[in-house]
Design a protein around this motif. Structure first.
Motif, short mmCIF file in Angstrom:
data_model
loop_
_atom_site.label_atom_id
_atom_site.label_comp_id
_atom_site.label_asym_id
_atom_site.label_seq_id
_atom_site.Cartn_x
_atom_site.Cartn_y
_atom_site.Cartn_z
N ASN A 78 0.81 -1.21 0.00
CA ASN A 78 0.00 0.00 0.00
C ASN A 78 0.85 1.27 0.00
O ASN A 78 0.36 2.34 -0.38
CB ASN A 78 -0.96 0.01 1.20
N HIS A 118 -4.93 4.33 0.08
CA HIS A 118 -5.55 3.72 1.25
C HIS A 118 -4.59 2.73 1.90
O HIS A 118 -3.88 1.99 1.21
CB HIS A 118 -6.84 3.00 0.86
N ASP A 119 -4.61 2.66 3.22
CA ASP A 119 -3.78 1.69 3.93
C ASP A 119 -4.37 0.30 3.88
O ASP A 119 -3.64 -0.69 3.85
CB ASP A 119 -3.60 2.11 5.39
N GLU A 120 -5.69 0.20 3.92
CA GLU A 120 -6.33 -1.12 3.89
C GLU A 120 -6.31 -1.71 2.49
O GLU A 120 -6.12 -1.00 1.50
CB GLU A 120 -7.77 -1.04 4.40
N ARG A 122 -8.21 -4.31 -0.50
CA ARG A 122 -9.50 -4.81 -0.97
C ARG A 122 -9.28 -5.68 -2.20
O ARG A 122 -8.33 -5.49 -2.95
CB ARG A 122 -10.47 -3.67 -1.29
N HIS A 149 -1.51 -7.59 2.06
CA HIS A 149 -2.33 -7.44 3.26
C HIS A 149 -2.73 -8.79 3.86
O HIS A 149 -2.92 -9.77 3.14
CB HIS A 149 -3.61 -6.67 2.93
N ASP A 160 -5.17 -4.47 12.25
CA ASP A 160 -6.42 -5.10 11.79
C ASP A 160 -7.42 -4.07 11.26
O ASP A 160 -8.35 -4.42 10.55
CB ASP A 160 -7.05 -5.91 12.93
N GLU A 161 -7.21 -2.80 11.59
CA GLU A 161 -8.04 -1.74 11.01
C GLU A 161 -7.68 -1.47 9.56
O GLU A 161 -8.45 -0.81 8.84
CB GLU A 161 -7.87 -0.45 11.83
N CYS A 162 -6.54 -1.97 9.10
CA CYS A 162 -6.13 -1.74 7.71
C CYS A 162 -5.68 -3.05 7.05
O CYS A 162 -4.74 -3.07 6.27
CB CYS A 162 -5.05 -0.67 7.61
N MET A 163 -6.36 -4.15 7.39
CA MET A 163 -6.09 -5.45 6.80
C MET A 163 -6.79 -5.56 5.45
O MET A 163 -7.31 -4.57 4.92
CB MET A 163 -6.57 -6.56 7.74
N MET A 165 -9.82 -5.96 3.72
CA MET A 165 -11.18 -5.81 4.24
C MET A 165 -12.13 -6.87 3.68
O MET A 165 -13.17 -7.13 4.26
CB MET A 165 -11.70 -4.40 3.93
N HIS A 187 2.84 -6.75 5.59
CA HIS A 187 2.00 -5.64 6.04
C HIS A 187 1.92 -5.49 7.55
O HIS A 187 1.84 -4.37 8.06
CB HIS A 187 0.59 -5.80 5.46
#
Length: 243
Positions: A78, A118-120, A122, A149, A160-163, A165, A187
């Motif tokens: 990321n 974005h850090d997360e 998808r 990720h 875990d807030e930016c795993m 998703m 990550h």
């Protein structure tokens, strides 16, 4: 077949660049000195290669890795700028983007789950369907998915807030895929091994520093690490090395 996994290097254009007070280039050199002693056959580089997205940071990485004399199979994280990384790494014949790779009787499938800005992570419906098709085409030996990720929570809220998703959907698909055995990621800046639904998630520590496990704040442990895998025809072994 021995593969060293390096991840989350976070280099800058300047070799003196620091992240959270850590000299990331010096940390990489320290890790590479250890990797040289392991007699690996190849390297997986699983993202967050750069911190500032500069061409110079990717060139700094490639020049350091050149000293290993090994093929390096890379994916972006990321913090990376994939087009810049691809342009610079194309100048080095040992640097290969990880798409579909056969090594040691295994099939490794690289997955891009990063979203610019974005850090997360998808993975959309089309990408998930494409991965399902790629796994279905594996008809000989086990398969592993390689991504940046983590698709399963590791118990550290900061991370875990930016795993990934959409990780639950990906994991359900892996559990149903006949040849899928594991997922390999970075990550997290920490080492984890999670077994779920008959599949394994192997999480590699960062070359630069580790986030303190369980933290909600930006709190680090200043030690460097990497993973060493040994892939055999029908199974694998993995160990974490901290320096």
């Amino acid at each position: 077949m021995k593969i060293a996994q390096l991840t989350d290097i976070h280099l800058f254009a300047s070799p003196q660049g620091r992240l959270m007070g850590v000299d990331t280039y010096a940390a990489l050199r320290k890790v590479l000195a250890s990797v040289r002693e392991q007699h690996a056959d190849a390297v997986f580089l699983t993202g967050d290669i750069s911190q500032d997205e500069s061409e110079a940071s990717y060139r700094l990485c490639a020049e350091a890795l050149a000293g290993l004399g090994l093929p390096v199979h890379w994916i972006a994280g990321n913090h990376d700028k994939p087009a810049t990384a691809a342009r610079v790494f194309a100048e080095y014949d040992f640097m290969h983007p990880l798409d579909t790779l056969r090594l040691g009787g295994w099939t490794f499938l690289g997955v891009d789950c990063c979203v610019a800005g974005h850090d997360e992570g998808r993975i959309d419906d089309a990408s998930l369907a494409a991965l399902r098709s790629r796994l279905a085409r594996v008809d000989d030996g086990p398969a592993a998915v390689v991504l940046h990720h983590h698709p399963l929570a590791v118990g550290t809220p900061l991370l875990d807030e930016c795993m990934l998703m959409d990780g639950g959907r990906l994991w359900a698909m892996l559990a149903q895929a006949e040849h899928a055995r594991l997922a390999i990621c970075g990550h997290v800046h920490g080492d984890h091994r999670i077994v779920r639904d008959g599949r394994v998630l192997e999480v590699c520590p960062a070359t630069c520093f580790q986030w303190i496990k369980g933290t909600r704040e930006a709190a680090i442990e200043n030690r460097q690490g990497y993973r060493l895998f040994r892939f055999l025809r029908d199974h694998y072994e993995a160990k974490t090395l901290f320096l």
